[in-house]
Design a protein around this motif. Structure first.
Motif, mmCIF file in Angstrom:
data_model
loop_
_atom_site.group_PDB
_atom_site.id
_atom_site.type_symbol
_atom_site.label_atom_id
_atom_site.label_comp_id
_atom_site.label_asym_id
_atom_site.label_seq_id
_atom_site.Cartn_x
_atom_site.Cartn_y
_atom_site.Cartn_z
ATOM 1 N N ASN A 181 -39.741 100.150 4.618
ATOM 2 C CA ASN A 181 -40.406 99.671 3.704
ATOM 3 C C ASN A 181 -39.523 99.514 2.463
ATOM 4 N N ALA A 182 -38.636 100.195 2.233
ATOM 5 C CA ALA A 182 -37.613 100.144 1.178
ATOM 6 C C ALA A 182 -36.606 99.100 1.350
ATOM 7 N N MET A 183 -36.304 98.968 2.371
ATOM 8 C CA MET A 183 -35.432 97.886 3.007
ATOM 9 C C MET A 183 -36.072 96.393 2.724
ATOM 10 N N ILE A 184 -37.397 96.267 3.211
ATOM 11 C CA ILE A 184 -38.024 95.066 3.035
ATOM 12 C C ILE A 184 -37.979 94.779 1.419
ATOM 13 N N ASP A 185 -38.385 95.710 0.737
ATOM 14 C CA ASP A 185 -38.416 95.334 -0.628
ATOM 15 C C ASP A 185 -36.957 95.118 -1.298
ATOM 16 N N GLY A 186 -35.943 95.612 -0.844
ATOM 17 C CA GLY A 186 -34.918 95.309 -1.329
ATOM 18 C C GLY A 186 -34.317 94.033 -0.787
ATOM 19 N N LEU A 187 -34.504 93.585 0.343
ATOM 20 C CA LEU A 187 -34.227 92.058 0.909
ATOM 21 C C LEU A 187 -34.842 91.303 0.118
ATOM 22 N N TRP A 188 -36.221 91.372 -0.072
ATOM 23 C CA TRP A 188 -37.179 90.560 -0.828
ATOM 24 C C TRP A 188 -36.223 90.303 -2.342
ATOM 25 N N LEU A 189 -35.800 91.389 -2.784
ATOM 26 C CA LEU A 189 -34.962 91.108 -4.142
ATOM 27 C C LEU A 189 -33.645 90.323 -3.937
ATOM 28 N N ASP A 190 -32.931 90.651 -2.614
ATOM 29 C CA ASP A 190 -31.738 89.616 -2.297
ATOM 30 C C ASP A 190 -32.059 88.348 -2.091
ATOM 31 N N LEU A 191 -33.103 87.967 -1.572
ATOM 32 C CA LEU A 191 -33.674 86.776 -1.570
ATOM 33 C C LEU A 191 -33.916 85.567 -2.839
ATOM 34 N N LEU A 192 -34.336 86.823 -3.478
ATOM 35 C CA LEU A 192 -34.530 86.287 -4.926
ATOM 36 C C LEU A 192 -33.542 85.937 -5.748
ATOM 37 N N VAL A 193 -32.438 86.884 -5.882
ATOM 38 C CA VAL A 193 -31.340 87.023 -6.601
ATOM 39 C C VAL A 193 -30.135 86.341 -6.162
ATOM 40 N N ASN A 194 -29.969 86.083 -4.624
ATOM 41 C CA ASN A 194 -28.823 85.729 -4.049
ATOM 42 C C ASN A 194 -29.385 84.637 -2.897
ATOM 43 N N PRO A 195 -30.218 83.834 -3.167
ATOM 44 C CA PRO A 195 -30.757 82.813 -1.952
ATOM 45 C C PRO A 195 -29.693 82.201 -1.106
ATOM 46 N N LYS A 196 -28.396 81.914 -1.982
ATOM 47 C CA LYS A 196 -27.504 81.227 -0.812
ATOM 48 C C LYS A 196 -26.556 82.353 -0.160
ATOM 49 N N GLY A 197 -26.978 83.544 -0.324
ATOM 50 C CA GLY A 197 -26.117 84.664 0.442
ATOM 51 C C GLY A 197 -26.859 85.070 1.429
#
Length: 215
Positions: free
Chosen positions: A162-178
């Motif tokens: 669950n924590a990983m999914i939340d963190g990956l959503w944040l990555d999708l938001l702040v680092n969409p090219k990465g």
């Protein structure tokens, strides 16, 4: 359409306009006039269906929570009954473009950021989080029991996922090219493969290509 149908259409129209405005501008300075303009409706119509901006925002969060839960519930219903397939279906659902779009993730984080000061938001977010955790925990428990993994901690794995999914959503938001959605799913499966190599090892193989999340 009857009056009740028209009312529901108008309310949905205003909720969707609210999502669009938050995605573009955030909560700061958000006004009912902006939402009315985005919905192509008059300010009077907004006030007719929602007594205040806070009531509209709460309705918007409820709408998003119901949509999110319905999405992964439907994914479970479509998947095989095997717990591994069902857990994989939940991960897939979390990174479906309908849910993990840049707009959708932006609005979710906007509401999460406000939840600390708004009890209604906190309650809705907590209920949704608890429901998701309970479902993933039950599936992980079933995989452990089926595979004989007696040494594993079901709560630790469920909370980690669950924590990983939340963190990956944040990555999708702040680092969409990465990071793209396919890579995010592969990362979740790689995490699960550490505990369940036979069940998730193949799903954790590298994706052939990467496409930035831009919508």
């Amino acid at each position: 359409m009857g009056r009740l149908e028209i009312k529901e259409v108008r309310r949905t129209q205003l909720v969707e306009a609210t999502i669009d405005v938050i995605a573009k501008r955030g909560f700061a300075g958000l006004t009912l006039a902006e939402i009315a303009e985005a919905a192509h409706l008059s300010a009077g119509i907004v006030n007719f269906y929602f007594k205040s901006k806070e009531e509209l925002l709460s309705a918007t969060l409820r709408h998003m929570a119901q949509q999110y839960q319905s999405h992964w519930t439907a994914a479970l219903a479509r998947s095989a009954t095997d717990p591994t397939a069902q857990l994989a279906a939940m991960v897939d659902a979390d990174f479906d473009p309908q849910i993990a779009s840049r707009k959708g993730v932006t609005v979710w984080y906007a509401f999460w950021g406000e939840a600390r000061w708004r009890p209604e938001y906190l309650r809705l977010c907590s209920e949704l989080s608890d429901a998701y955790f309970d479902q993933t925990r039950a599936l992980i428990r079933a995989i452990i029991d089926k595979g004989g993994y007696t040494h594993l901690d079901v709560d630790a794995i469920a909370r980690g996922l669950n924590a990983m999914i939340d963190g990956l959503w944040l990555d999708l938001l702040v680092n969409p090219k990465g990071l793209d959605r396919a890579e995010a799913k592969r990362t979740c499966f790689a995490f699960l493969a550490q505990s369940f190599p036979a069940e998730f090892g193949g799903r954790a193989m590298p994706a052939p290509a990467r496409t930035a999340v831009n919508q």
